[in-house]
Every structure is written in structure tokens, then in C-alpha cells.
Design an enzyme around this catalytic site. Structure first.
Site, PDB file in Angstrom:
ATOM      1  N   ASP A   1       0.847  -1.198   0.000  1.00 21.73           N
ATOM      2  CA  ASP A   1       0.000   0.000   0.000  1.00 21.73           C
ATOM      3  C   ASP A   1       0.884   1.250   0.000  1.00 21.73           C
ATOM      4  OD1 ASP A   1      -1.797   2.094   0.559  1.00 21.73           O
ATOM      5  OD2 ASP A   1      -3.089   0.777   1.741  1.00 21.73           O
TER       6      ASP A   1
ATOM      7  N   HIS B   1      -2.945  -0.359  -2.568  1.00 23.03           N
ATOM      8  CA  HIS B   1      -4.141   0.378  -2.192  1.00 23.03           C
ATOM      9  C   HIS B   1      -5.178   0.295  -3.313  1.00 23.03           C
ATOM     10  CE1 HIS B   1      -5.794   3.485   0.510  1.00 23.03           C
ATOM     11  NE2 HIS B   1      -6.364   3.974  -0.571  1.00 23.03           N
TER      12      HIS B   1
END
Length: 232
Positions: free
Chosen positions: A170, A201
Site C-alpha cells: 500500500d 491500495h
């Protein structure tokens, strides 16, 4: 934005626009679908519709309604992405949680559905964590929640089940933040953490290039089982 309902705030000082998807027959429970920074867009509405198809009342409130109701912005357009970040930076998260509380009350009082869960994405993942700590939501799920590592001082208040989906790559939640989340929550009796190696993400987005199909299906299956166990 295709909102079709307005929900009164706790103080009756305004109305929260929301997209509501109704199931066939009596709901088995309710799921609040908490948006990313891009508004209640097609992807969020699709997620709400999917929960309704599974028998839940689904409610997707417009988080930024006090700033500008009805925004739908793209994560793939740099100008619109920056606009969305601007809305998030100006958002009062404490007041936003009171709006979530208002939605919970409305579901129980007006829709007569007692068990309520919340699933949130990105900024909404942070809201899922905050809802678990600050409201009487029955269960919460956060996908790639941001800034949770900065709110671990509230973990003692989490009294209902919380599940967090954490993609290890992420680019908004770095390795140090992920380490802090694990160290802070791994032994919490109400919290379940799932890591997704190599994913970034937005991997469970319904639309666009961010989606990783295998990762999204795995996370969504875990979320569905979690809500079946805790919401109905």
C-alpha cells in the site's frame, strides 16, 4: 450522484444524502458502505447493490455533503484526484463519525433493522476503525484504511468485531505504519487482520485498473463470512 434518501443528523441541523439499496423481503441486517475519497460513485453504489442482493439493507452516505454534496471524482484523473484529497483534508472526521452514528440510529429506528455493520474503503477504512471505537456498530470492516496507525490509542474502546484488510504494498500506508498496526492490534480479542502480499491500495475497487481480481474476491469472501457471523 444517485442518492435517493436523506437522513437527519443527530442534531437535526441538516440532512445527510445517502444511496440506499433495499433487499427483497425482510433484511437479514444492514451494511453501511463507507466511500473512498471519490464520493458515492458507481463503484460504491455497485458495492451497495451487491450487499442488497445478498439480503442486506445497504446504505452509502455522502461523507462530504457539508462541503459539496454529490461529488463523483476519478482516481485516474490527476486533477480530480487532487480535488478528492482536498475534500478529505478538509473533512471533519469527528463530525463525520457523528454522521455515521446518525445513519446507525436511522437504520434501527426508521428501517427497523437492529443489526448494523459498516464496510469502508481507503478513508472509509479509517472510518470503519473509528466507528468500531466510537459507536455501537455491531461489526466493522476496513479495506486499506489510512492513518489507523495514528489512532491506536483508541483501540481499548473497540468492543465489537473489527476486520482490517491490509495490502502489503500500500503506497499510502507504508511498512512502518503496517508494523505499528500489527503490533498494536494483533493481540486484540475483537480485531482480525488480514495481509495481502504484493497488493496495493484500492485492490478491491469495483471499477478501474486498481482492482486485483483474486485479491478482491478473497477479501470480499472474508468480509461476507464476517458479516454473516456477526450481522446475520
Amino acid at each position: 450522484m444517485a442518492t435517493n434518501t436523506e437522513i437527519p443528523t443527530l442534531d437535526d441541523d441538516g440532512m445527510i444524502p445517502a444511496y440506499v439499496a433495499e433487499p427483497e423481503g425482510n433484511p437479514r441486517g444492514a451494511i453501511i458502505v463507507q466511500q473512498e475519497i471519490f464520493g458515492v460513485d458507481e463503484g460504491i453504489r455497485r458495492k451497495a447493490d451487491q450487499w442488497a442482493a445478498k439480503g442486506y439493507l445497504a446504505v452509502a452516505p455522502d461523507t462530504f455533503w457539508r462541503q459539496q454534496p454529490g461529488i463523483e471524482l476519478s482516481p485516474y484523473d490527476e486533477g480530480e484526484f487532487q480535488q478528492a484529497v482536498g475534500f478529505m483534508m478538509k473533512h471533519d472526521f469527528d463530525l463525520g463519525i457523528r454522521d455515521i452514528e446518525a445513519v446507525i440510529h436511522w437504520i434501527r429506528r426508521e428501517k427497523h433493522v437492529e443489526k448494523v455493520g459498516l464496510v469502508g474503503f481507503c478513508m472509509g477504512g479509517r472510518v470503519a476503525y473509528m466507528a468500531a471505537a466510537r459507536t455501537d456498530i455491531d461489526a466493522s470492516v476496513g479495506y486499506y484504511g489510512v492513518m489507523i496507525d495514528q489512532m491506536l490509542n483508541e483501540k481499548h474502546a473497540i468492543a465489537r468485531p473489527l476486520m482490517l484488510h491490509i495490502p502489503t504494498e500500500d503506497h499510502f500506508v507504508d511498512a512502518a505504519a503496517q508494523k505499528a498496526i500489527h503490533e498494536g492490534l494483533d493481540d486484540h480479542p475483537k480485531v482480525t487482520l488480514h495481509d495481502y502480499p504484493g497488493l496495493d491500495h484500492g485492490f478491491a475497487a469495483e471499477i478501474g485498473a486498481r482492482r486485483d481480481e483474486a485479491g478482491a474476491q478473497l477479501a470480499d469472501s472474508r468480509t461476507e463470512a464476517f458479516f454473516a457471523a456477526h450481522i446475520g
